[in-house]
Scaffold this motif. Structure first.
Motif, PDB file in Angstrom:
ATOM      1  N   GLN A 207       0.812  -1.222   0.000  1.00 16.49           N
ATOM      2  CA  GLN A 207       0.000   0.000   0.000  1.00 16.49           C
ATOM      3  C   GLN A 207       0.839   1.262   0.000  1.00 16.49           C
ATOM      4  OE1 GLN A 207       0.149  -2.314   2.363  1.00 16.49           O
ATOM      5  NE2 GLN A 207       0.348  -1.410   4.395  1.00 16.49           N
ATOM      6  N   ASP A 208       2.148   1.125   0.149  1.00 17.80           N
ATOM      7  CA  ASP A 208       3.008   2.310   0.131  1.00 17.80           C
ATOM      8  C   ASP A 208       3.377   2.743  -1.282  1.00 17.80           C
ATOM      9  OD1 ASP A 208       3.006   2.460   2.874  1.00 17.80           O
ATOM     10  OD2 ASP A 208       4.755   1.153   3.098  1.00 17.80           O
ATOM     11  N   TYR A 209       2.978   1.965  -2.264  1.00 20.97           N
ATOM     12  CA  TYR A 209       3.260   2.347  -3.663  1.00 20.97           C
ATOM     13  C   TYR A 209       2.753   3.767  -3.928  1.00 20.97           C
ATOM     14  CZ  TYR A 209       3.295   1.892  -8.780  1.00 20.97           C
ATOM     15  OH  TYR A 209       3.527   2.056 -10.109  1.00 20.97           O
ATOM     16  N   PRO A 210       3.631   4.652  -4.368  1.00 19.23           N
ATOM     17  CA  PRO A 210       3.286   6.087  -4.399  1.00 19.23           C
ATOM     18  C   PRO A 210       2.325   6.505  -5.507  1.00 19.23           C
ATOM     19  CG  PRO A 210       5.676   5.743  -4.365  1.00 19.23           C
ATOM     20  CD  PRO A 210       5.043   4.434  -4.693  1.00 19.23           C
ATOM     21  N   MET A 211       2.102   5.628  -6.460  1.00 19.09           N
ATOM     22  CA  MET A 211       1.221   6.024  -7.563  1.00 19.09           C
ATOM     23  C   MET A 211      -0.191   5.534  -7.286  1.00 19.09           C
ATOM     24  SD  MET A 211       3.040   7.117 -10.515  1.00 19.09           S
ATOM     25  CE  MET A 211       2.465   6.081 -11.831  1.00 19.09           C
ATOM     26  N   GLN A 212      -1.100   6.465  -7.325  1.00 19.81           N
ATOM     27  CA  GLN A 212      -2.494   6.099  -7.112  1.00 19.81           C
ATOM     28  C   GLN A 212      -3.220   6.058  -8.447  1.00 19.81           C
ATOM     29  OE1 GLN A 212      -4.009   8.928  -4.315  1.00 19.81           O
ATOM     30  NE2 GLN A 212      -2.414   8.477  -2.815  1.00 19.81           N
ATOM     31  N   LYS A 213      -4.403   5.473  -8.408  1.00 15.09           N
ATOM     32  CA  LYS A 213      -5.203   5.416  -9.626  1.00 15.09           C
ATOM     33  C   LYS A 213      -5.593   6.811 -10.071  1.00 15.09           C
ATOM     34  CE  LYS A 213      -7.818   1.949  -7.707  1.00 15.09           C
ATOM     35  NZ  LYS A 213      -8.907   0.970  -7.659  1.00 15.09           N
ATOM     36  N   LYS A 214      -5.717   7.667  -9.092  1.00 11.85           N
ATOM     37  CA  LYS A 214      -6.136   9.041  -9.350  1.00 11.85           C
ATOM     38  C   LYS A 214      -5.082   9.802 -10.141  1.00 11.85           C
ATOM     39  CE  LYS A 214      -6.249  12.132  -6.011  1.00 11.85           C
ATOM     40  NZ  LYS A 214      -6.642  12.988  -4.876  1.00 11.85           N
ATOM     41  N   ARG A 215      -5.512  10.850 -10.784  1.00  7.29           N
ATOM     42  CA  ARG A 215      -4.573  11.721 -11.482  1.00  7.29           C
ATOM     43  C   ARG A 215      -3.673  12.442 -10.479  1.00  7.29           C
ATOM     44  NH1 ARG A 215      -4.664  14.452 -16.444  1.00  7.29           N
ATOM     45  NH2 ARG A 215      -3.415  16.352 -16.402  1.00  7.29           N
ATOM     46  N   GLU A 219       3.984  17.977 -10.968  1.00  6.50           N
ATOM     47  CA  GLU A 219       4.953  18.406  -9.957  1.00  6.50           C
ATOM     48  C   GLU A 219       5.253  17.281  -8.973  1.00  6.50           C
ATOM     49  OE1 GLU A 219       5.088  21.914  -6.581  1.00  6.50           O
ATOM     50  OE2 GLU A 219       3.649  22.018  -8.221  1.00  6.50           O
ATOM     51  N   TYR A 220       4.214  16.614  -8.527  1.00  2.00           N
ATOM     52  CA  TYR A 220       4.426  15.494  -7.617  1.00  2.00           C
ATOM     53  C   TYR A 220       5.143  14.347  -8.329  1.00  2.00           C
ATOM     54  CZ  TYR A 220       3.348  11.255  -5.007  1.00  2.00           C
ATOM     55  OH  TYR A 220       3.451  10.055  -4.355  1.00  2.00           O
ATOM     56  N   LEU A 221       4.728  14.077  -9.561  1.00  8.76           N
ATOM     57  CA  LEU A 221       5.319  12.954 -10.285  1.00  8.76           C
ATOM     58  C   LEU A 221       6.817  13.158 -10.517  1.00  8.76           C
ATOM     59  CD1 LEU A 221       2.442  12.224 -12.788  1.00  8.76           C
ATOM     60  CD2 LEU A 221       3.172  10.789 -10.889  1.00  8.76           C
ATOM     61  N   ARG A 222       7.248  14.413 -10.616  1.00 12.52           N
ATOM     62  CA  ARG A 222       8.684  14.663 -10.788  1.00 12.52           C
ATOM     63  C   ARG A 222       9.475  14.189  -9.580  1.00 12.52           C
ATOM     64  NH1 ARG A 222       7.361  20.532 -12.508  1.00 12.52           N
ATOM     65  NH2 ARG A 222       6.303  19.971 -14.444  1.00 12.52           N
ATOM     66  N   THR A 223       8.826  14.165  -8.418  1.00 10.55           N
ATOM     67  CA  THR A 223       9.539  13.716  -7.228  1.00 10.55           C
ATOM     68  C   THR A 223       9.646  12.187  -7.188  1.00 10.55           C
ATOM     69  OG1 THR A 223       7.568  13.536  -5.815  1.00 10.55           O
ATOM     70  CG2 THR A 223       8.636  15.699  -5.970  1.00 10.55           C
ATOM     71  N   ILE A 224       8.901  11.524  -8.055  1.00 11.50           N
ATOM     72  CA  ILE A 224       9.017  10.063  -8.164  1.00 11.50           C
ATOM     73  C   ILE A 224       9.264   9.706  -9.627  1.00 11.50           C
ATOM     74  CG2 ILE A 224       7.717   9.401  -6.110  1.00 11.50           C
ATOM     75  CD1 ILE A 224       5.245   9.079  -7.947  1.00 11.50           C
ATOM     76  N   ALA A 225      10.335  10.303 -10.166  1.00  9.42           N
ATOM     77  CA  ALA A 225      10.618  10.138 -11.590  1.00  9.42           C
ATOM     78  C   ALA A 225      10.897   8.685 -11.954  1.00  9.42           C
ATOM     79  CB  ALA A 225      11.804  11.008 -11.997  1.00  9.42           C
ATOM     80  N   HIS A 226      11.279   7.896 -10.957  1.00  8.22           N
ATOM     81  CA  HIS A 226      11.554   6.487 -11.242  1.00  8.22           C
ATOM     82  C   HIS A 226      10.283   5.679 -11.405  1.00  8.22           C
ATOM     83  CE1 HIS A 226      10.872   7.076  -7.037  1.00  8.22           C
ATOM     84  NE2 HIS A 226      11.003   5.813  -6.714  1.00  8.22           N
ATOM     85  N   LEU A 227       9.174   6.215 -10.898  1.00 13.57           N
ATOM     86  CA  LEU A 227       7.910   5.475 -10.969  1.00 13.57           C
ATOM     87  C   LEU A 227       6.900   6.119 -11.915  1.00 13.57           C
ATOM     88  CD1 LEU A 227       7.521   4.656  -7.173  1.00 13.57           C
ATOM     89  CD2 LEU A 227       8.250   3.117  -8.999  1.00 13.57           C
ATOM     90  N   ARG A 228       7.088   7.419 -12.188  1.00 15.09           N
ATOM     91  CA  ARG A 228       6.110   8.109 -13.024  1.00 15.09           C
ATOM     92  C   ARG A 228       6.068   7.505 -14.424  1.00 15.09           C
ATOM     93  NH1 ARG A 228       8.702  13.940 -14.984  1.00 15.09           N
ATOM     94  NH2 ARG A 228      10.572  13.051 -15.933  1.00 15.09           N
ATOM     95  N   LEU A 229       7.129   6.773 -14.776  1.00 20.23           N
ATOM     96  CA  LEU A 229       7.188   6.126 -16.084  1.00 20.23           C
ATOM     97  C   LEU A 229       6.042   5.147 -16.262  1.00 20.23           C
ATOM     98  CD1 LEU A 229      10.987   5.369 -15.852  1.00 20.23           C
ATOM     99  CD2 LEU A 229       9.881   7.378 -16.815  1.00 20.23           C
ATOM    100  N   ARG A 230       5.465   4.709 -15.152  1.00 19.82           N
ATOM    101  CA  ARG A 230       4.366   3.743 -15.233  1.00 19.82           C
ATOM    102  C   ARG A 230       3.008   4.424 -15.314  1.00 19.82           C
ATOM    103  NH1 ARG A 230       6.001  -0.544 -10.483  1.00 19.82           N
ATOM    104  NH2 ARG A 230       8.258  -0.469 -10.746  1.00 19.82           N
ATOM    105  N   SER A 231       2.993   5.721 -15.537  1.00 25.62           N
ATOM    106  CA  SER A 231       1.716   6.424 -15.662  1.00 25.62           C
ATOM    107  C   SER A 231       1.370   6.585 -17.143  1.00 25.62           C
ATOM    108  CB  SER A 231       1.811   7.802 -15.001  1.00 25.62           C
ATOM    109  OG  SER A 231       2.704   8.624 -15.735  1.00 25.62           O
ATOM    110  N   ASN A 232       0.113   6.864 -17.394  1.00 26.71           N
ATOM    111  CA  ASN A 232      -0.339   7.020 -18.782  1.00 26.71           C
ATOM    112  C   ASN A 232       0.443   8.105 -19.508  1.00 26.71           C
ATOM    113  OD1 ASN A 232      -2.281   5.044 -18.721  1.00 26.71           O
ATOM    114  ND2 ASN A 232      -3.901   6.432 -18.057  1.00 26.71           N
ATOM    115  N   THR A 233       0.519   9.279 -18.887  1.00 28.30           N
ATOM    116  CA  THR A 233       1.130  10.411 -19.568  1.00 28.30           C
ATOM    117  C   THR A 233       2.599  10.138 -19.887  1.00 28.30           C
ATOM    118  OG1 THR A 233      -0.367  11.969 -18.510  1.00 28.30           O
ATOM    119  CG2 THR A 233       1.687  12.857 -19.403  1.00 28.30           C
ATOM    120  N   PHE A 234       3.347   9.660 -18.906  1.00 33.99           N
ATOM    121  CA  PHE A 234       4.773   9.479 -19.162  1.00 33.99           C
ATOM    122  C   PHE A 234       5.054   8.267 -20.035  1.00 33.99           C
ATOM    123  CE2 PHE A 234       4.602  12.486 -15.770  1.00 33.99           C
ATOM    124  CZ  PHE A 234       5.541  13.410 -16.175  1.00 33.99           C
ATOM    125  N   GLY A 235       4.182   7.282 -19.973  1.00 35.96           N
ATOM    126  CA  GLY A 235       4.296   6.199 -20.931  1.00 35.96           C
ATOM    127  C   GLY A 235       4.171   6.725 -22.344  1.00 35.96           C
TER     128      GLY A 235
END
Length: 565
Positions: A207-215, A219-235
RNA sequence: UCCCGAGUAGAUCAGUCGGUAGAUCAGCGGACUGUUAAUCCGUGUGUCGUAGGUUCGAGUCCUACCUCGGGAGCCA
């Protein structure tokens, strides 16, 4: 051969034979039934090959065995061998134990291919990361994404699955390997879905996974640049970035341009001191001093060096031997720029053509930009539609406009006159001899021309020393390409090929000619009129995706105070 | 570097006149036979950026600093 191998999935063959040539080593579907204990191991007789090359086994008269490395890839009917070069190669990933202990072997299918080429009733294996999971008592839905495309595949999980309870408890972000049967979806939202018959949790996520289903905010995603790759936009951003990078090479290769790797470490700073990142092996705690300044003569390279701010000067040397060349590589600027359009490390594309003038240069820039616009529209449709819907409503219409437009060309002098007559008040003054500000550029391309426009022949005082002086004694053969919404996207010029005039400009602008003796040599022997331009690759990506911050189109952006990841 | 704005729960934000903080989402527990950012019921969550100051009392007012964002300059 064991008969099992005749069970080649019907979903695969025809579609792939008819499909486009393989562009990469793709993976494909499994011929086997899950859990078949009699599944054969790859034939030991199959020859071992280098990665990516297919060979033909003589061990079978009627079929061809494809292998990659030491792995058996695929058996295809002999009649199909003429089509071999067009086959995407398949990779057997593993021979795994299913949960019931039976050995099975299967090929992984990427989600993109499952959704676009898969056929109902075929058994496939997909591997990816959970985007969302929705539980109810009798059925659970998982959206699985593997990065191959924007869409995830909907996986239907029912309680008869051996580890159903484990699966209903997994979190967003978990990595799964799912074997199942493709079937037409009874519900809206997707044509095909995967009915899971076996799910292996490869890597869990709590449950600590920082990416939520929500948008999330960028700015926040930049702080988790290693995980933001798994989001729609960065994909979508990084798929488009990859596709466009390859298309850049295709564009120049088709035109006979030589691709040259200019140095990353350089001792010259052609655009002025103070913006270079220093490269040194000197002891920073106790650097050798000479007359109060650091003495670089004992440094690794025997002098002061830094990271390149441009490959242009070296590119010009290559153009004087290969005629048409381009660079495409990283560039570094140590300026303390805190804007949405600047990064300390970015990628630049710099073509250079010998026997070419400013008009040829503009022709190339126009063809180049139009080609990339068209490519993005035609080859990145799903991602572009996403950008158009979620990031920038008018994106596709605007790109279409540029792809089909004939770019206007306007002299700097005329641009100044137009701006003076403009019925709007600008924050910055408009006067011949002053540089155009962002607001001026936007007005010209958005209001005056309403499309892409080259501004050409700028006053020499506001441009670099290497630009060719025009006959009027006041201007140089420089050009900027302005496009709606972004402003300047390409800057280029015809270079000064006349030795004396070039030396004179260097002296006027405070550059020691002897420091660029090799550059001047090309004007000394066999000098030709030549021209080129520079294009910031990230700005191109921003333009084509609608993303408004350069930090969101670079995998791990480097900006002042930021070099994490 | 300059100008402006912001910093409150894991995330996104609200917080009135200065009186020790609240919503939604996520999470967790439960329900639900087809969901699509599922839904419904229940439930927890805080060094209010940091350090000072004013005050009986500061999330709130003042100062400095830090960080982030937007704009500008430089440029690609």
């Amino acid at each position: 051969m064991p008969s099992t191998w005749t069970m080649m999935s019907p979903a695969l063959m025809p579609a792939r034979c008819a499909g486009p040539p393989a562009t990469s080593c793709r993976t494909a579907m499994v011929p086997s039934a899950l859990g078949t204990p009699s599944m054969p191991t790859p034939p030991k007789a199959a020859p071992s090959l280098e990665r990516g090359r297919a060979s033909r086994s003589k061990s079978c008269n009627r079929h061809i065995i494809l292998v990659m490395g030491r792995q058996l890839i695929r058996r295809v009917p002999r009649l199909s061998t003429m089509l071999l070069p067009r086959f995407p190669l398949c990779v057997i990933n593993d021979a795994s134990q299913s949960t019931n202990g039976a050995t099975y072997m299967t090929l992984r299918t990427k989600v993109k291919e499952a959704l676009s080429q898969g056929r109902p009733d075929s058994t496939i294996l997909v591997k990816g990361w959970v985007r969302t999971i929705r539980n109810s008592k009798e059925v659970t839905f998982i959206s699985l994404n593997d990065g191959s495309c924007l869409s995830g595949i909907q996986v239907v999980v029912e309680p008869d699955l051996a580890n159903y309870r484990e699966i209903t408890g997994i979190g967003t972000g978990s990595a799964l390997a799912i074997t199942g049967v493709l079937q037409e979806s009874p519900a809206a939202g997707q044509a095909l879905e995967l009915k899971a018959s076996a799910i292996e949790v490869i890597g869990g996520a709590d449950q600590d996974y920082p990416m939520q289903k929500k948008r999330h905010t960028f700015e926040y995603l930049r702080t988790i640049a290693h995980l933001r790759l798994r989001s729609n936009t960065f994909g979508a951003v990084f798929r488009v970035r990859s596709a466009l990078a390859q298309e850049v090479h295709s564009f120049f290769a088709e035109r006979g341009f030589l691709y040259v790797h200019t140095p990353i470490i350089t001792s010259n700073d052609c655009e002025g001191a103070g913006e270079l990142f220093r490269v040194t092996t000197l002891d920073m705690a106790r650097p050798p001093l000479k007359n109060g300044a650091v003495d670089f003569s004992g440094d690794f390279f025997g002098g002061a060096t830094g990271l390149t701010v441009s490959g242009q000067l070296e590119g010009e040397l290559f153009a004087q031997a290969f005629s048409d060349i381009y660079t495409f590589g990283p560039t570094f600027r140590a300026e303390n720029s805190n804007t949405a359009r600047h990064a300390a490390e970015f990628w630049m594309i710099e073509p250079e053509m010998a026997f070419a003038d400013l008009s040829d240069d503009a022709d190339l820039a126009e063809a180049f930009l139009k080609r990339l616009c068209r490519f993005a529209l035609d080859n990145c449709q799903e991602d572009m539609s996403f950008f158009n819907a979620q990031i920038d409503k008018g994106l596709i219409e605007r790109i279409e406009g540029v792809a089909d437009a004939s770019f206007a060309r306007m002299d700097y002098g005329e641009a100044i006159e137009r701006l003076k007559k403009a019925p709007v008040s600008f924050q910055f003054p408009v006067e011949w001899g002053l540089d155009l500000q962002s607001e001026h550029e936007r007005y010209l391309t958005e209001q005056v021309v309403r499309g892409p426009v080259f501004i050409m022949n700028y006053p020499k005082e506001i441009k670099a020393f290497y630009m060719r002086q025009n006959g009027d004694g006041k201007t140089v053969a420089a050009m900027d390409l302005l496009v709606p919404k972004v402003g300047e996207i390409i800057g280029g010029s015809q270079r000064e090929e006349r030795l004396e005039l070039l030396e004179q400009r260097m002296l006027e602008t405070g550059i020691a000619p002897e420091s660029l003796w090799w550059y001047l040599d090309t004007r000394r022997w066999g000098s030709t009129p030549h021209a080129g331009f520079g294009l910031g690759f990230e700005r191109l990506i921003m333009y084509l995706t609608g993303m408004e911050n350069i930090r969101d189109v670079i995998p791990f952006p480097r900006t002042p105070r930021h070099a994490e990841f």
